[in-house]
Design an enzyme around this catalytic site. Structure first.
Site, PDB file in Angstrom:
ATOM      1  N   CYS A   1       0.914  -1.132  -0.094  1.00 51.01           N
ATOM      2  CA  CYS A   1       0.056  -0.130   0.202  1.00 51.01           C
ATOM      3  C   CYS A   1       0.819   1.316   0.067  1.00 51.01           C
ATOM      4  CB  CYS A   1      -0.924  -0.105   1.091  1.00 51.01           C
ATOM      5  SG  CYS A   1      -2.325  -1.058   1.280  1.00 51.01           S
TER       6      CYS A   1
ATOM      7  N   GLY B   1       1.244   4.238  -1.345  1.00 52.91           N
ATOM      8  CA  GLY B   1       1.140   5.598  -1.662  1.00 52.91           C
ATOM      9  C   GLY B   1       0.777   6.505  -0.314  1.00 52.91           C
ATOM     10  N   PRO B   2       1.373   7.743  -0.350  1.00 54.18           N
ATOM     11  CA  PRO B   2       2.054   8.460  -1.400  1.00 54.18           C
ATOM     12  C   PRO B   2       3.418   8.383  -1.595  1.00 54.18           C
ATOM     13  CG  PRO B   2       1.891   9.753   0.479  1.00 54.18           C
ATOM     14  CD  PRO B   2       1.321   8.245   1.181  1.00 54.18           C
ATOM     15  N   GLY B   3       4.252   7.407  -0.622  1.00 46.64           N
ATOM     16  CA  GLY B   3       5.457   7.042  -1.225  1.00 46.64           C
ATOM     17  C   GLY B   3       6.525   7.269  -0.176  1.00 46.64           C
ATOM     18  N   GLY B   4       6.402   7.651   1.019  1.00 43.27           N
ATOM     19  CA  GLY B   4       7.235   8.313   1.960  1.00 43.27           C
ATOM     20  C   GLY B   4       7.876   6.844   2.655  1.00 43.27           C
ATOM     21  N   LYS B   5       7.362   5.798   2.987  1.00 40.31           N
ATOM     22  CA  LYS B   5       7.820   4.706   3.519  1.00 40.31           C
ATOM     23  C   LYS B   5       8.659   3.856   2.330  1.00 40.31           C
ATOM     24  CE  LYS B   5       4.696   4.026   7.266  1.00 40.31           C
ATOM     25  NZ  LYS B   5       3.760   4.986   6.789  1.00 40.31           N
TER      26      LYS B   5
ATOM     27  N   ASP C   1       1.034  -1.283   4.994  1.00 40.79           N
ATOM     28  CA  ASP C   1       0.577   0.122   5.809  1.00 40.79           C
ATOM     29  C   ASP C   1      -0.838   0.386   5.465  1.00 40.79           C
ATOM     30  OD1 ASP C   1       0.285   2.526   7.028  1.00 40.79           O
ATOM     31  OD2 ASP C   1       1.784   3.719   6.162  1.00 40.79           O
TER      32      ASP C   1
ATOM     33  N   CYS D   1      -1.488   4.051  10.759  1.00 37.02           N
ATOM     34  CA  CYS D   1      -1.444   5.513  11.506  1.00 37.02           C
ATOM     35  C   CYS D   1      -2.625   5.768  12.348  1.00 37.02           C
ATOM     36  CB  CYS D   1      -1.134   6.498  10.457  1.00 37.02           C
ATOM     37  SG  CYS D   1      -0.649   8.091  11.301  1.00 37.02           S
TER      38      CYS D   1
END
Length: 472
Positions: free
Chosen positions: A288, A290-294, A356, A409
């Site tokens: 999962c 998006g948006p791509g930080g992890k 996530d 989160c």
């Protein structure tokens, strides 16, 4: 001649045009976008500020004030609603939303800032004249003058029920959270009054901007050369900008070698990357993404080990954000648009899998304060089937001996431990790994084996992580 006609007539006051205050008009526009379009302030506000700066209307102090007015009003909306309700002669639902936004902005200036009373009232009335008209400006003036009769503590004594009579409703009004959210957070946190009050208060604090130096492309030392930058508390890649600022002005961020990422989010990726494996460590999945930080951090960590990351995201526009975040990664990776509940890859393909999952976001209320007013208890029922389906996919996607990271989160027990417990009950081929040793130096991680981070304890979003090994 009548008595009235003999009296001298007072000359009519000349009409004065309302004075447009760019800061307060921008704050009002942002609140209207949040209300009318269900937009998020952290997405609406930056382009408004950028346009104001380009037009020459704003300097840094103006931008700071506009930001405080928007976020401060949203964080304290519940408290201000209770106070405004005491000062109007009708139910709040009968007050036009634009009028209520002006009143809330005025209440925040009176009760939540150091702006002098006369300036807060006059500026708010002038805003009302500009955006609502003279007639409703008089109503705004009358209500704000009533609000100005007490400070915040004085109002809370009047509008909040006593703690001894109704603890949850008292905390909901005092700390501006819906009652059901207070109850859910308290259940997850456990303990007495002090802990939940500290957590709710932390939700109402403005979070610092946290950057991540993406391994192999930037270092924390490079980011520490920025003004007012300090090292993160737990992640070796984290740097905090203690005085805010514009992340896009940081060279490494502008070039994609660093990004904006909460330290809790970084810790989730690090724990999964450092979990012990039996066998090879070559193929990683962010299911999962998006948006791509992890995904960007995982891809960089994978590259250091010669591993490959596949980042999957169901929504095409979010998949585009993932591709942008991973562009320039030093090692191989792939970004695809795919539904994690119906994956296009084969079972048992990956050594490490992060899932996530979509959730209520109750762990990030510091950054998205308006989310607390949008979410409803029934949202939990809507997310539950998806969260369980995605976790089942994650377990099926990892090979025997591999590790799955289930992250949210949200600290809500229905989105965290309940989901993991259901999986373990149905799958004897899965076992929990103690995640706490994988975050050395991070205190107060609880009894384990899963991890729950907290804003008031760790200074992070309330991220949850469970690590699960497939055993057969």
């Amino acid at each position: 001649m009548s008595e009235q006609s003999r009296r001298p007539q007072r000359p009519a006051k000349p009409y004065r045009r309302p004075q447009k205050d760019p800061v307060r008009v921008l704050a009002f526009d942002a609140l209207r976008a949040v209300d009318e379009r269900d937009a998020y302030a952290n997405l609406v506000l930056p382009p408004l500020l950028r346009k104001a700066r380009e037009n020459g209307d704003f300097d840094a102090r103006d931008a700071a004030l506009a930001t405080e007015l928007v976020y401060g009003t949203l964080r304290r909306q519940g408290t201000y609603d209770a106070i405004i309700a005491r000062c109007v002669d009708r139910p709040l639902r009968e007050v036009d939303p634009p009028v209520l936004d002006v009143l809330s902005l005025g209440a925040h200036q009176l009760l939540g800032t150091r702006i002098p009373t006369h300036a807060a009232v006059s500026a708010s009335v002038e805003l009302a004249r500009v955006v609502l008209g003279d007639g409703r400006a008089k109503f705004v003036n009358a209500v704000l003058r009533k609000i100005a009769q007490h400070d915040l503590d004085g109002w809370l004594e009047l509008v909040a029920p006593p703690y001894d009579e109704d603890p949850e409703d008292h905390l909901a009004v005092v700390h501006s959270h819906p009652r059901w959210v207070v109850s859910a957070l308290w259940d997850s946190l456990g303990g007495g009054r002090a802990g939940i009050e500290e957590l709710l208060a932390a939700d109402n604090e403005r979070p610092e901007v946290t950057l991540v130096a993406r391994p192999g492309r930037a270092t924390a030392e490079e980011l520490l050369t920025e003004d007012a930058a300090v090292a993160g508390d737990w992640s070796p890649y984290a740097v905090r900008l203690t005085e805010g600022g514009e992340p896009g002005a940081v060279t490494a961020v502008r070039e994609g070698r660093a990004g904006v990422q909460d330290e809790g989010s970084q810790l989730v990726a690090l724990a999964l990357a450092n979990a012990p494996l039996d066998g090879p460590d070559e193929k990683w999945l962010d299911g999962c993404a998006g948006p791509g930080g992890k995904a960007a951090l995982l891809a960089a960590l994978a590259a250091e080990r010669g591993a490959t990351l596949l980042a999957a995201e169901k929504q095409p526009h979010r998949a585009g954000l993932v591709a942008k975040a991973l562009a320039g990664n030093p090692g191989p990776f792939q970004v695809i648009t795919a539904d994690g509940t119906r994956p296009p890859w084969r079972s048992g393909t990956f050594d490490r899998v992060l899932m996530d999952v979509p959730c209520t976001g109750l762990g990030a209320l510091r950054r998205r304060p308006e989310a607390r007013w949008r979410r409803r208890p029934e949202d939990l029922d809507n997310f539950a089937p998806l969260q369980r389906a995605l976790l089942r996919t994650a377990l099926d996607s990892v090979r025997v001996g591999g590790v799955v990271g289930y992250a949210t989160c949200s600290p809500h027990l229905a989105e965290t431990r309940a989901v993991v417990a259901d999986l373990l009950k149905q799958h004897p081929d899965a076992e929990l790994i103690d995640a706490r040793p994988l975050l050395p130096g991070v205190p107060d991680l609880g009894e384990g084996p899963d991890i729950q981070l907290w804003p008031h304890i760790h200074g992070t979003d309330a991220m949850y992580l469970a690590l699960i090994r497939r055993t057969a």
